[in-house]
Write a protein that holds these residues in place. Structure first.
Motif, mmCIF file in Angstrom:
data_model
loop_
_atom_site.group_PDB
_atom_site.id
_atom_site.type_symbol
_atom_site.label_atom_id
_atom_site.label_comp_id
_atom_site.label_asym_id
_atom_site.label_seq_id
_atom_site.Cartn_x
_atom_site.Cartn_y
_atom_site.Cartn_z
ATOM 1 N N LYS A 104 0.554 -0.938 -0.061
ATOM 2 C CA LYS A 104 -0.323 0.188 0.018
ATOM 3 C C LYS A 104 1.360 1.177 -0.313
ATOM 4 O O LYS A 104 1.270 1.025 1.197
ATOM 5 N N ARG A 105 0.585 1.883 -1.203
ATOM 6 C CA ARG A 105 1.825 3.255 -1.227
ATOM 7 C C ARG A 105 1.644 3.783 -1.809
ATOM 8 O O ARG A 105 1.731 5.067 -2.278
ATOM 9 N N LEU A 106 -0.274 4.405 -1.444
ATOM 10 C CA LEU A 106 -0.662 5.393 -1.543
ATOM 11 C C LEU A 106 -1.071 6.047 -0.087
ATOM 12 O O LEU A 106 -1.897 5.250 0.811
ATOM 13 N N TRP A 107 -1.458 7.472 0.409
ATOM 14 C CA TRP A 107 -1.525 7.927 1.996
ATOM 15 C C TRP A 107 -2.832 9.171 1.280
ATOM 16 O O TRP A 107 -1.984 9.494 0.660
ATOM 17 N N ILE A 108 -3.646 9.030 2.408
ATOM 18 C CA ILE A 108 -4.385 10.637 2.287
ATOM 19 C C ILE A 108 -4.337 11.377 3.956
ATOM 20 O O ILE A 108 -4.373 10.155 4.786
ATOM 21 N N ILE A 109 -3.208 11.784 4.307
ATOM 22 C CA ILE A 109 -3.362 12.724 4.900
ATOM 23 C C ILE A 109 -3.825 14.071 5.657
ATOM 24 O O ILE A 109 -3.733 14.314 4.450
ATOM 25 N N LEU A 121 -3.128 0.825 -1.384
ATOM 26 C CA LEU A 121 -3.175 0.491 -2.941
ATOM 27 C C LEU A 121 -2.917 0.852 -4.313
ATOM 28 O O LEU A 121 -4.126 2.138 -4.298
ATOM 29 N N VAL A 122 -2.551 1.314 -4.887
ATOM 30 C CA VAL A 122 -2.340 2.228 -5.950
ATOM 31 C C VAL A 122 -1.509 1.983 -6.976
ATOM 32 O O VAL A 122 -0.485 1.336 -6.929
ATOM 33 N N ALA A 123 -2.062 1.470 -8.479
ATOM 34 C CA ALA A 123 -1.293 0.788 -9.545
ATOM 35 C C ALA A 123 -0.689 2.080 -10.514
ATOM 36 O O ALA A 123 -0.725 3.718 -10.303
ATOM 37 N N HIS A 124 0.347 1.816 -11.163
ATOM 38 C CA HIS A 124 1.469 2.479 -11.940
ATOM 39 C C HIS A 124 0.981 1.853 -13.415
ATOM 40 O O HIS A 124 0.455 1.661 -13.858
ATOM 41 N N ALA A 187 -9.843 0.164 -10.208
ATOM 42 C CA ALA A 187 -9.568 -1.230 -11.166
ATOM 43 C C ALA A 187 -9.800 -1.821 -10.660
ATOM 44 O O ALA A 187 -9.767 -2.585 -9.414
ATOM 45 N N ASP A 188 -10.116 -3.166 -11.181
ATOM 46 C CA ASP A 188 -10.353 -4.958 -10.488
ATOM 47 C C ASP A 188 -8.979 -5.291 -10.264
ATOM 48 O O ASP A 188 -9.100 -6.015 -9.817
ATOM 49 N N TYR A 189 -7.857 -4.694 -11.334
ATOM 50 C CA TYR A 189 -6.959 -5.223 -11.130
ATOM 51 C C TYR A 189 -6.400 -4.921 -9.707
ATOM 52 O O TYR A 189 -4.525 -4.840 -10.147
ATOM 53 N N VAL A 190 -6.529 -4.149 -9.540
ATOM 54 C CA VAL A 190 -5.427 -3.470 -8.380
ATOM 55 C C VAL A 190 -6.379 -4.070 -6.942
ATOM 56 O O VAL A 190 -7.250 -3.249 -5.961
ATOM 57 N N ARG A 203 -1.853 -3.068 -14.469
ATOM 58 C CA ARG A 203 -1.152 -1.785 -14.063
ATOM 59 C C ARG A 203 -2.387 -1.171 -15.202
ATOM 60 O O ARG A 203 -3.595 -1.851 -15.773
ATOM 61 N N SER A 204 -2.259 0.353 -15.024
ATOM 62 C CA SER A 204 -3.210 1.069 -15.601
ATOM 63 C C SER A 204 -2.892 1.463 -17.239
ATOM 64 O O SER A 204 -1.055 1.386 -17.589
ATOM 65 N N GLN A 205 -3.299 2.496 -17.571
ATOM 66 C CA GLN A 205 -3.023 3.297 -19.066
ATOM 67 C C GLN A 205 -2.113 4.335 -18.401
ATOM 68 O O GLN A 205 -1.979 5.257 -19.286
ATOM 69 N N GLY A 206 -1.503 4.452 -17.150
ATOM 70 C CA GLY A 206 -0.739 6.205 -17.137
ATOM 71 C C GLY A 206 -1.842 6.769 -16.301
ATOM 72 O O GLY A 206 -1.415 7.301 -15.273
ATOM 73 N N CYS A 207 -2.924 6.339 -15.236
ATOM 74 C CA CYS A 207 -3.369 6.824 -14.420
ATOM 75 C C CYS A 207 -3.761 5.639 -12.974
ATOM 76 O O CYS A 207 -2.662 5.174 -12.532
ATOM 77 N N PRO A 208 -3.192 6.635 -11.619
ATOM 78 C CA PRO A 208 -3.152 5.670 -10.417
ATOM 79 C C PRO A 208 -4.465 5.209 -9.890
ATOM 80 O O PRO A 208 -4.993 6.028 -9.032
ATOM 81 N N ALA A 209 -4.831 4.254 -10.419
ATOM 82 C CA ALA A 209 -5.798 3.928 -10.570
ATOM 83 C C ALA A 209 -5.914 3.377 -8.756
ATOM 84 O O ALA A 209 -4.753 2.739 -8.803
ATOM 85 N N VAL A 210 -6.930 2.553 -8.275
ATOM 86 C CA VAL A 210 -7.158 2.283 -6.998
ATOM 87 C C VAL A 210 -7.823 1.246 -6.671
ATOM 88 O O VAL A 210 -8.924 0.881 -7.655
#
Length: 246
Positions: A104-109, A121-124, A187-190, A203-210
């Motif tokens: 899990k490399r996305l944080w909301i602070i 989790l977040v996709a590249h 995205a279901d792949y995340v 992986r996405s097409q460039g979006c930070p998918a969650v």
């Protein structure tokens, strides 16, 4: 003593005075240079101390804390954007692409309460790398992630359901985000199950998918012109925030 001797001594005295004046000038310039460096060091030291104090007071709220270096760079940019009026809240979203996509490399602070609100989790992008993100681009159709600072835009319903538009704030690095349709979406792949079956996150097409099940919650938290920072050690030039769009 003849007039030639007097003339020689006068010239010699003038030369000595000139040398002393030049040397004094160099000393003065050197002193100014040292003073500027000291001031810059003190200012840098103060902001670093402030960042460390904020970091040490962060409430994990059952989540893990982000890396201090990553958090520090995000906070510096956050302050700059807040001062310019680019962002309108104290919510900071931080994505650390130096980490494996399997964690899990996305944080909301929430910087008002110094509390971690969420971790995910977040996709590249598919052309950015496999398990690890290594290649980045601002070019349309590159299917690569773009790094740097963003401000969150409008919420809409698209082919991935609820989604959030992003505006890149760094010239040449991510300012094509809107034209590229780089958005936050579910995205279901995340998912942990995808990792289990493929040994890495999708992986996405460039979006930070969650993850799909958290997309609405995440978007609700960070909508409304908040700051998003996507970090990777390769973007050292962002440390000084020199390329933030004014």
């Amino acid at each position: 003593m003849n007039r030639y001797t007097v003339g020689y001594k006068s010239i010699l005295a003038l030369v000595i005075v000139f040398i002393m004046f030049s040397f004094t000038g160099k000393l003065t310039n050197t002193h100014k240079s040292i003073t500027k460096k000291k001031i810059a060091w003190v200012l840098k030291s103060n902001i670093d101390v402030k960042i460390e104090n904020i970091y040490s007071s962060l409430q994990a709220n059952r989540f893990e804390l982000p890396n201090l270096v990553c958090f520090g760079e995000a906070l510096k940019g956050f302050y700059s954007l807040k001062e310019k009026g680019k962002i309108k809240s104290n919510i900071l979203t931080l994505v650390d692409f130096s980490l494996s996509s399997n964690v899990k490399r996305l944080w909301i602070i929430d910087l008002s309460s110094n509390m971690v609100l969420f971790q995910s989790l977040v996709a590249h992008g598919r052309n950015t790398g496999d398990e690890f993100a290594t290649n980045f681009s601002n070019t349309p159709e590159s299917f690569k992630s773009s790094l740097g600072f963003y401000v969150t835009g409008e919420v809409y319903n698209g082919k991935h359901g609820i989604s959030l538009k992003l505006d890149g704030l760094e010239k040449g690095m991510n300012d094509n985000a809107r034209d590229r349709a780089v958005v936050i979406h579910g995205a279901d792949y995340v998912s942990d199950s995808f990792i289990k079956n493929h040994k890495r996150l999708g992986r996405s097409q460039g979006c930070p998918a969650v993850p799909v099940q958290f997309a609405s919650e995440i978007i609700t938290m960070i909508k409304g012109q908040t700051c998003l920072y996507i970090y990777h050690p390769s973007i050292s030039k962002s440390k000084e925030n020199n390329n933030l769009i004014s």
